[in-house]
Design a protein around this motif. Structure first.
Motif, PDB file in Angstrom:
ATOM      1  N   TRP A   1       1.062  -1.142  -0.245  1.00 14.77           N
ATOM      2  CA  TRP A   1       0.161   0.010   0.118  1.00 14.77           C
ATOM      3  C   TRP A   1       0.853   1.224  -0.004  1.00 14.77           C
ATOM      4  CZ3 TRP A   1      -4.364   1.818  -1.456  1.00 14.77           C
ATOM      5  CH2 TRP A   1      -4.791   3.120  -0.830  1.00 14.77           C
ATOM      6  N   LEU A   2       1.937   1.335   0.788  1.00 14.43           N
ATOM      7  CA  LEU A   2       2.992   2.629   0.741  1.00 14.43           C
ATOM      8  C   LEU A   2       3.644   2.499  -0.522  1.00 14.43           C
ATOM      9  CD1 LEU A   2       4.556   2.068   4.341  1.00 14.43           C
ATOM     10  CD2 LEU A   2       2.490   3.116   3.609  1.00 14.43           C
ATOM     11  N   ARG A   3       3.909   1.729  -1.407  1.00 12.00           N
ATOM     12  CA  ARG A   3       4.392   1.645  -2.644  1.00 12.00           C
ATOM     13  C   ARG A   3       3.476   2.597  -3.452  1.00 12.00           C
ATOM     14  NH1 ARG A   3       5.786  -3.917  -1.488  1.00 12.00           N
ATOM     15  NH2 ARG A   3       7.690  -3.998  -0.927  1.00 12.00           N
ATOM     16  N   LEU A   4       2.234   2.361  -3.382  1.00 16.13           N
ATOM     17  CA  LEU A   4       1.197   3.095  -4.405  1.00 16.13           C
ATOM     18  C   LEU A   4       1.156   4.607  -3.919  1.00 16.13           C
ATOM     19  CD1 LEU A   4      -1.767   0.547  -3.963  1.00 16.13           C
ATOM     20  CD2 LEU A   4      -0.489   1.163  -5.975  1.00 16.13           C
ATOM     21  N   ARG A   5       1.844   5.151  -3.076  1.00 19.06           N
ATOM     22  CA  ARG A   5       2.053   6.602  -2.630  1.00 19.06           C
ATOM     23  C   ARG A   5       1.920   7.297  -3.907  1.00 19.06           C
ATOM     24  NH1 ARG A   5       4.789   7.415   3.291  1.00 19.06           N
ATOM     25  NH2 ARG A   5       2.990   7.069   4.393  1.00 19.06           N
ATOM     26  N   PRO A   6       3.221   7.130  -4.813  1.00 22.78           N
ATOM     27  CA  PRO A   6       3.237   8.009  -6.024  1.00 22.78           C
ATOM     28  C   PRO A   6       2.153   7.955  -6.947  1.00 22.78           C
ATOM     29  CG  PRO A   6       5.202   6.827  -5.379  1.00 22.78           C
ATOM     30  CD  PRO A   6       4.026   6.236  -4.630  1.00 22.78           C
ATOM     31  N   LEU A   7       1.767   6.803  -7.078  1.00 19.45           N
ATOM     32  CA  LEU A   7       0.521   6.646  -8.029  1.00 19.45           C
ATOM     33  C   LEU A   7      -0.777   7.236  -7.615  1.00 19.45           C
ATOM     34  CD1 LEU A   7      -0.172   3.358 -10.160  1.00 19.45           C
ATOM     35  CD2 LEU A   7      -1.863   4.510  -9.346  1.00 19.45           C
ATOM     36  N   ARG A   8      -0.986   7.140  -6.343  1.00 20.14           N
ATOM     37  CA  ARG A   8      -2.402   7.897  -5.875  1.00 20.14           C
ATOM     38  C   ARG A   8      -1.946   9.278  -5.802  1.00 20.14           C
ATOM     39  NH1 ARG A   8      -2.753   6.812  -0.222  1.00 20.14           N
ATOM     40  NH2 ARG A   8      -0.901   5.758  -0.084  1.00 20.14           N
ATOM     41  N   ARG A   9      -0.939   9.749  -5.594  1.00 18.89           N
ATOM     42  CA  ARG A   9      -0.839  11.320  -6.019  1.00 18.89           C
ATOM     43  C   ARG A   9      -0.899  11.593  -7.319  1.00 18.89           C
ATOM     44  NH1 ARG A   9       3.979  11.352  -3.515  1.00 18.89           N
ATOM     45  NH2 ARG A   9       5.346  11.033  -5.357  1.00 18.89           N
ATOM     46  N   ALA A  10      -0.491  10.640  -8.333  1.00 16.44           N
ATOM     47  CA  ALA A  10      -0.737  10.963  -9.657  1.00 16.44           C
ATOM     48  C   ALA A  10      -2.042  11.129 -10.087  1.00 16.44           C
ATOM     49  CB  ALA A  10       0.048   9.961 -10.687  1.00 16.44           C
ATOM     50  N   LEU A  11      -3.029  10.153  -9.514  1.00 12.57           N
ATOM     51  CA  LEU A  11      -4.385  10.200  -9.656  1.00 12.57           C
ATOM     52  C   LEU A  11      -5.048  11.493  -9.097  1.00 12.57           C
ATOM     53  CD1 LEU A  11      -5.128   6.600  -8.986  1.00 12.57           C
ATOM     54  CD2 LEU A  11      -5.553   7.872 -10.898  1.00 12.57           C
ATOM     55  N   ALA A  12      -4.513  11.837  -7.958  1.00 12.99           N
ATOM     56  CA  ALA A  12      -5.106  13.319  -7.387  1.00 12.99           C
ATOM     57  C   ALA A  12      -4.854  14.429  -8.194  1.00 12.99           C
ATOM     58  CB  ALA A  12      -4.302  13.100  -6.009  1.00 12.99           C
ATOM     59  N   GLU A  13      -3.572  14.452  -8.786  1.00 13.65           N
ATOM     60  CA  GLU A  13      -3.233  15.429  -9.605  1.00 13.65           C
ATOM     61  C   GLU A  13      -4.067  15.615 -11.155  1.00 13.65           C
ATOM     62  OE1 GLU A  13       0.864  16.436 -10.218  1.00 13.65           O
ATOM     63  OE2 GLU A  13       1.396  15.887  -8.165  1.00 13.65           O
ATOM     64  N   GLY A  14      -4.162  14.258 -11.455  1.00 16.53           N
ATOM     65  CA  GLY A  14      -5.112  14.215 -12.586  1.00 16.53           C
ATOM     66  C   GLY A  14      -6.601  14.664 -12.588  1.00 16.53           C
ATOM     67  N   PHE A  15      -7.081  14.215 -11.248  1.00 22.93           N
ATOM     68  CA  PHE A  15      -8.545  14.809 -10.904  1.00 22.93           C
ATOM     69  C   PHE A  15      -8.579  16.082 -10.814  1.00 22.93           C
ATOM     70  CE2 PHE A  15      -9.628  10.325 -10.643  1.00 22.93           C
ATOM     71  CZ  PHE A  15     -11.065  10.306 -10.989  1.00 22.93           C
ATOM     72  N   GLU A  16      -7.536  16.975 -10.481  1.00 25.84           N
ATOM     73  CA  GLU A  16      -7.443  18.268 -10.533  1.00 25.84           C
ATOM     74  C   GLU A  16      -7.919  18.928 -11.809  1.00 25.84           C
ATOM     75  OE1 GLU A  16      -3.760  19.642  -9.183  1.00 25.84           O
ATOM     76  OE2 GLU A  16      -4.437  18.821  -6.819  1.00 25.84           O
ATOM     77  N   ARG A  17      -7.862  18.165 -12.865  1.00 27.95           N
ATOM     78  CA  ARG A  17      -7.999  18.847 -14.326  1.00 27.95           C
ATOM     79  C   ARG A  17      -9.335  18.412 -14.912  1.00 27.95           C
ATOM     80  NH1 ARG A  17      -2.672  18.028 -13.231  1.00 27.95           N
ATOM     81  NH2 ARG A  17      -1.302  19.254 -14.467  1.00 27.95           N
ATOM     82  N   VAL A  18     -10.084  17.533 -13.851  1.00 26.56           N
ATOM     83  CA  VAL A  18     -11.644  17.211 -14.596  1.00 26.56           C
ATOM     84  C   VAL A  18     -12.598  17.649 -13.518  1.00 26.56           C
ATOM     85  CG1 VAL A  18     -10.486  15.276 -15.852  1.00 26.56           C
ATOM     86  CG2 VAL A  18     -11.280  14.908 -13.508  1.00 26.56           C
ATOM     87  N   THR A  19     -13.745  17.466 -14.022  1.00 28.40           N
ATOM     88  CA  THR A  19     -15.061  17.611 -13.052  1.00 28.40           C
ATOM     89  C   THR A  19     -15.787  16.426 -12.880  1.00 28.40           C
ATOM     90  OG1 THR A  19     -15.270  19.990 -13.677  1.00 28.40           O
ATOM     91  CG2 THR A  19     -17.030  18.986 -12.437  1.00 28.40           C
ATOM     92  N   TRP A  20     -15.591  15.860 -11.571  1.00 33.55           N
ATOM     93  CA  TRP A  20     -16.242  14.551 -11.202  1.00 33.55           C
ATOM     94  C   TRP A  20     -17.299  14.694 -10.288  1.00 33.55           C
ATOM     95  CZ3 TRP A  20     -16.572  11.542  -6.937  1.00 33.55           C
ATOM     96  CH2 TRP A  20     -17.046  10.270  -7.195  1.00 33.55           C
ATOM     97  N   GLN A  21     -18.403  14.154 -10.403  1.00 35.54           N
ATOM     98  CA  GLN A  21     -19.342  14.435  -9.506  1.00 35.54           C
ATOM     99  C   GLN A  21     -19.910  12.959  -8.836  1.00 35.54           C
ATOM    100  OE1 GLN A  21     -21.033  17.070  -8.630  1.00 35.54           O
ATOM    101  NE2 GLN A  21     -20.014  18.319  -9.978  1.00 35.54           N
ATOM    102  N   PRO A  22     -19.917  12.851  -7.597  1.00 34.73           N
ATOM    103  CA  PRO A  22     -20.377  11.551  -6.973  1.00 34.73           C
ATOM    104  C   PRO A  22     -21.408  10.924  -7.563  1.00 34.73           C
ATOM    105  CG  PRO A  22     -19.867  13.330  -5.164  1.00 34.73           C
ATOM    106  CD  PRO A  22     -19.977  13.826  -6.617  1.00 34.73           C
ATOM    107  N   GLY A  23     -21.486   9.573  -7.751  1.00 37.42           N
ATOM    108  CA  GLY A  23     -22.317   8.925  -8.577  1.00 37.42           C
ATOM    109  C   GLY A  23     -22.010   8.614 -10.012  1.00 37.42           C
ATOM    110  N   THR A  24     -21.413   9.377 -10.512  1.00 36.44           N
ATOM    111  CA  THR A  24     -20.707   9.019 -11.939  1.00 36.44           C
ATOM    112  C   THR A  24     -20.231   7.704 -12.259  1.00 36.44           C
ATOM    113  OG1 THR A  24     -20.222  11.444 -12.209  1.00 36.44           O
ATOM    114  CG2 THR A  24     -19.424  10.262 -13.713  1.00 36.44           C
ATOM    115  N   ALA A  25     -20.608   7.035 -13.284  1.00 36.62           N
ATOM    116  CA  ALA A  25     -20.043   5.924 -13.674  1.00 36.62           C
ATOM    117  C   ALA A  25     -18.693   5.693 -13.919  1.00 36.62           C
ATOM    118  CB  ALA A  25     -21.017   5.184 -14.496  1.00 36.62           C
ATOM    119  N   VAL A  26     -17.883   5.062 -13.233  1.00 34.73           N
ATOM    120  CA  VAL A  26     -16.192   5.074 -13.595  1.00 34.73           C
ATOM    121  C   VAL A  26     -15.921   3.557 -13.858  1.00 34.73           C
ATOM    122  CG1 VAL A  26     -13.914   5.303 -13.064  1.00 34.73           C
ATOM    123  CG2 VAL A  26     -15.793   6.948 -11.978  1.00 34.73           C
ATOM    124  N   THR A  27     -15.350   3.489 -15.332  1.00 40.12           N
ATOM    125  CA  THR A  27     -14.976   2.048 -15.599  1.00 40.12           C
ATOM    126  C   THR A  27     -13.541   2.136 -16.030  1.00 40.12           C
ATOM    127  OG1 THR A  27     -15.589   2.464 -17.752  1.00 40.12           O
ATOM    128  CG2 THR A  27     -17.245   1.303 -16.529  1.00 40.12           C
TER     129      THR A  27
END
Length: 313
Positions: free
Chosen positions: A191-217
């Motif tokens: 789980w600790l090895r995933l920190r950089p990847l989770r940080r990359a995901l967080a930065e990616g989501f700063e560029r989009v608009t996502w609403q709870p309940g939106t289907a993600v695949t």
């Protein structure tokens, strides 16, 4: 921690029943001068690490890195089918200058065949320093409910595992989650090895608009070394986003991170490609195709991860 030099004593041998006496003799070995000087313990935790004998150097390296930030009494338990039970190897590391020394590591190495494992918890228990937190690092394959794990885990308030070693990651991770649900304090290096990847995901989501309940695949592609990390990531994304992800195993991926993560909604696509040094992130929306950006992967070793896990515990 001070930048003062670390000095390791020569190793001493002691019979299992005389480890207490052997530890007292380490004090004399730690004195800076034959007829003077002061030495004191500066230990903050008890650390119990268990590994197969083939990984002895890796466990010792992890302990060395640990004591530089978390001084400890360390028990290195090595399962060695060729070992004769009954002898321990003792050493200490001090830090200081002039006539003053602080003991920052008391290392007790015990080699024993698996047939003698039942004796080890009883050997370790009375040697744990009172009033210090106890941490177990299980650096071996894991099986839920196994008596050897349970015996050592019962000695420690915090357990560190590396699910990358698990033979059946999906089943074993579910069992670990159940233990946590009952109050067990367990940290997984995967789980600790995933920190950089989770940080990359967080930065990616700063560029989009996502609403709870939106289907993600999407999907997560991984190799054998990142199977457990991919399961952990998929579960985390399911909890956070309700994402429905397919896991794809490939023999070509060798890293400890999933090599490819793809998330899709009706409004955007987020893609991560993990390499040895960096993670490349692509973000595409209906209106924009953003320039890719890079997030560095962790440069730390497994020993650094262990030290971070102890801090969390």
């Amino acid at each position: 921690m001070s930048a003062a030099a670390l000095i390791r004593t020569p190793s001493q041998r002691a019979e299992w029943k005389r480890i207490h006496d052997g530890l007292r003799s380490l004090w004399r070995a730690c004195l800076p001068e034959p007829n003077g000087g002061d030495v004191a313990r500066s230990l903050t935790i008890n650390f119990v690490g268990i590994a197969d004998a083939a990984e002895a150097e890796a466990l010792r390296e992890a302990t060395d890195r640990l004591q530089r930030r978390t001084p400890c009494r360390a028990f290195l338990l090595l399962l060695d089918e060729g070992a004769e039970p009954g002898q321990a190897e003792l050493a200490a590391t001090t830090r200081g200058q002039g006539s003053m020394r602080d003991i920052v590591l008391e290392e007790i190495t015990i080699r024993a065949p698996s047939s003698a494992f039942g004796q080890l918890p009883g050997l370790v228990r009375p040697l744990l320093m009172n009033d210090l937190p106890n941490h177990l690092f299980w650096a071996r394959p894991w099986q839920h409910g196994a008596a050897d794990f349970e015996a050592l885990a019962s000695l420690c308030e915090h357990v560190v595992v590396d699910s990358r070693r698990f033979a059946a990651p999906a089943k074993d991770l579910a069992a670990l989650a159940a233990r946590r649900g009952k109050g067990a304090n367990i940290t997984d290096l995967a789980w600790l090895r995933l920190r950089p990847l989770r940080r990359a995901l967080a930065e990616g989501f700063e560029r989009v608009t996502w609403q709870p309940g939106t289907a993600v695949t999407g999907h997560i592609r991984h190799g054998a070394q990142s199977a457990s990390a991919s399961l952990l990531l998929a579960d985390w994304l399911r909890q956070r986003l309700g994402a429905n992800l397919q896991l794809e195993a490939t023999a070509t991926a060798t890293g400890t991170l999933p090599e490819h993560v793809l998330l899709r909604t009706g409004e955007f696509e987020l893609e991560l490609l993990a390499g040895p040094q960096q993670i490349r992130v692509h973000v595409t929306t209906k209106a924009h195709c953003y320039l890719p950006f890079l997030v560095p992967t962790s440069r730390g070793s497994d020993a650094d991860l262990l030290a971070a896990a102890i801090d969390l515990g």
